[in-house]
Motif scaffolding. Structure first.
Motif, mmCIF file in Angstrom:
data_model
loop_
_atom_site.group_PDB
_atom_site.id
_atom_site.type_symbol
_atom_site.label_atom_id
_atom_site.label_comp_id
_atom_site.label_asym_id
_atom_site.label_seq_id
_atom_site.Cartn_x
_atom_site.Cartn_y
_atom_site.Cartn_z
ATOM 1 N N GLY A 37 3.641 -14.351 -9.972
ATOM 2 C CA GLY A 37 4.387 -15.351 -9.785
ATOM 3 C C GLY A 37 5.405 -14.656 -8.238
ATOM 4 N N VAL A 38 4.270 -13.376 -8.033
ATOM 5 C CA VAL A 38 5.025 -12.438 -7.781
ATOM 6 C C VAL A 38 5.057 -12.754 -5.762
ATOM 7 N N ASP A 39 5.781 -12.811 -4.760
ATOM 8 C CA ASP A 39 6.178 -12.780 -3.339
ATOM 9 C C ASP A 39 5.938 -11.864 -3.155
ATOM 10 N N ARG A 40 5.380 -11.723 -1.414
ATOM 11 C CA ARG A 40 5.353 -11.233 -0.624
ATOM 12 C C ARG A 40 7.034 -10.305 -0.349
ATOM 13 N N ASP A 41 8.091 -10.885 -0.964
ATOM 14 C CA ASP A 41 9.384 -10.779 -0.285
ATOM 15 C C ASP A 41 10.107 -9.320 -1.351
ATOM 16 N N ASP A 42 8.894 -9.516 -2.619
ATOM 17 C CA ASP A 42 9.807 -9.713 -4.036
ATOM 18 C C ASP A 42 9.623 -7.536 -3.876
ATOM 19 N N ASN A 43 10.150 -6.648 -4.817
ATOM 20 C CA ASN A 43 10.740 -4.886 -4.243
ATOM 21 C C ASN A 43 9.657 -4.729 -5.552
ATOM 22 N N PHE A 44 9.224 -3.677 -4.798
ATOM 23 C CA PHE A 44 7.768 -3.089 -5.856
ATOM 24 C C PHE A 44 8.765 -2.510 -7.191
ATOM 25 N N PHE A 45 9.767 -1.800 -7.142
ATOM 26 C CA PHE A 45 10.270 -1.469 -8.316
ATOM 27 C C PHE A 45 10.894 -2.401 -8.935
ATOM 28 N N ALA A 46 11.948 -3.213 -8.139
ATOM 29 C CA ALA A 46 12.401 -4.198 -9.459
ATOM 30 C C ALA A 46 11.658 -4.830 -9.812
ATOM 31 N N SER A 51 6.320 5.438 -9.288
ATOM 32 C CA SER A 51 4.519 5.824 -9.405
ATOM 33 C C SER A 51 3.306 6.046 -9.817
ATOM 34 N N ILE A 52 3.567 5.793 -11.019
ATOM 35 C CA ILE A 52 1.804 6.074 -11.477
ATOM 36 C C ILE A 52 1.271 4.580 -10.770
ATOM 37 N N ILE A 53 2.015 3.074 -11.400
ATOM 38 C CA ILE A 53 1.757 2.211 -10.526
ATOM 39 C C ILE A 53 0.992 2.433 -9.657
ATOM 40 N N THR A 62 -8.159 0.398 -1.934
ATOM 41 C CA THR A 62 -8.571 1.371 -1.261
ATOM 42 C C THR A 62 -10.645 0.699 -1.559
ATOM 43 N N ALA A 63 -10.884 0.743 -3.231
ATOM 44 C CA ALA A 63 -11.712 0.409 -3.704
ATOM 45 C C ALA A 63 -12.391 -0.893 -3.391
ATOM 46 N N GLN A 64 -11.261 -1.949 -2.862
ATOM 47 C CA GLN A 64 -11.760 -3.787 -2.445
ATOM 48 C C GLN A 64 -11.882 -3.702 -0.235
ATOM 49 N N GLY A 65 -11.536 -1.978 0.054
ATOM 50 C CA GLY A 65 -12.056 -1.685 0.802
ATOM 51 C C GLY A 65 -10.777 -2.184 1.970
ATOM 52 N N LEU A 66 -9.093 -1.922 1.313
ATOM 53 C CA LEU A 66 -7.929 -1.595 2.048
ATOM 54 C C LEU A 66 -7.751 -0.278 2.409
ATOM 55 N N PRO A 67 -7.427 -0.491 3.482
ATOM 56 C CA PRO A 67 -6.629 1.113 3.724
ATOM 57 C C PRO A 67 -4.953 1.460 3.222
ATOM 58 N N PHE A 68 -4.862 1.442 1.301
ATOM 59 C CA PHE A 68 -3.596 1.242 1.576
ATOM 60 C C PHE A 68 -3.330 2.683 0.578
ATOM 61 N N THR A 69 -2.238 2.875 0.607
ATOM 62 C CA THR A 69 -1.736 4.789 0.153
ATOM 63 C C THR A 69 -0.452 4.612 -0.690
ATOM 64 N N PRO A 70 -0.325 5.176 -1.778
ATOM 65 C CA PRO A 70 0.513 5.200 -2.442
ATOM 66 C C PRO A 70 2.096 5.552 -1.215
ATOM 67 N N ALA A 71 1.913 6.027 -0.149
ATOM 68 C CA ALA A 71 3.028 6.384 0.754
ATOM 69 C C ALA A 71 3.153 5.322 1.785
ATOM 70 N N MET A 72 2.243 4.464 1.187
ATOM 71 C CA MET A 72 2.801 2.840 1.952
ATOM 72 C C MET A 72 3.975 1.919 1.226
ATOM 73 N N VAL A 73 3.814 2.625 -0.490
ATOM 74 C CA VAL A 73 4.386 1.421 -0.999
ATOM 75 C C VAL A 73 5.790 1.469 -1.248
ATOM 76 N N PHE A 74 6.527 3.057 -0.898
ATOM 77 C CA PHE A 74 7.354 3.904 -0.769
ATOM 78 C C PHE A 74 7.910 3.295 0.465
ATOM 79 N N GLU A 75 7.281 3.299 1.559
ATOM 80 C CA GLU A 75 7.913 3.194 2.910
ATOM 81 C C GLU A 75 7.750 1.888 2.471
ATOM 82 N N HIS A 76 7.324 0.618 2.284
ATOM 83 C CA HIS A 76 7.361 -0.525 2.423
ATOM 84 C C HIS A 76 7.593 -1.416 0.948
ATOM 85 N N MET A 77 8.726 -0.700 -0.006
ATOM 86 C CA MET A 77 8.671 -1.434 -1.608
ATOM 87 C C MET A 77 8.308 -3.075 -1.250
#
Length: 77
Positions: A37-46, A51-53, A62-77
């Motif tokens: 039930g995760v929604d696009r507007d949910d907060n990752f940390f909430a 950081s490990i997740i 990245t393994a599925q071809g998406l350019p996604f970095t851990p830093a992006m998680v923190f920039e766009h929680m």
């Protein structure tokens, strides 16, 4: 031809992703956090993310071809 995905800068909200990309990222996150039930507007940390997740999530995306970095998680929680 499909347009090449672009990565928004930290100053811009994360709103330009495709629905397919969102669905893949949400599915990966639900699996990592063992929730549904995760929604696009949910907060990752909430939701219970940390950081490990974020590193695991990034690696799987990245393994599925998406350019996604851990830093992006923190920039766009």
């Amino acid at each position: 031809a499909r347009p090449t995905p672009t990565i928004s800068s930290a100053r811009e909200p994360a709103t330009g992703g495709s629905v397919e990309t969102e669905q893949v990222l949400i599915a990966l996150l639900e699996e990592l956090l063992d929730i549904t039930g995760v929604d696009r507007d949910d907060n990752f940390f909430a939701l219970g993310g940390d950081s490990i997740i974020s590193i695991k999530w990034s690696a799987q995306a990245t393994a599925q071809g998406l350019p996604f970095t851990p830093a992006m998680v923190f920039e766009h929680m």
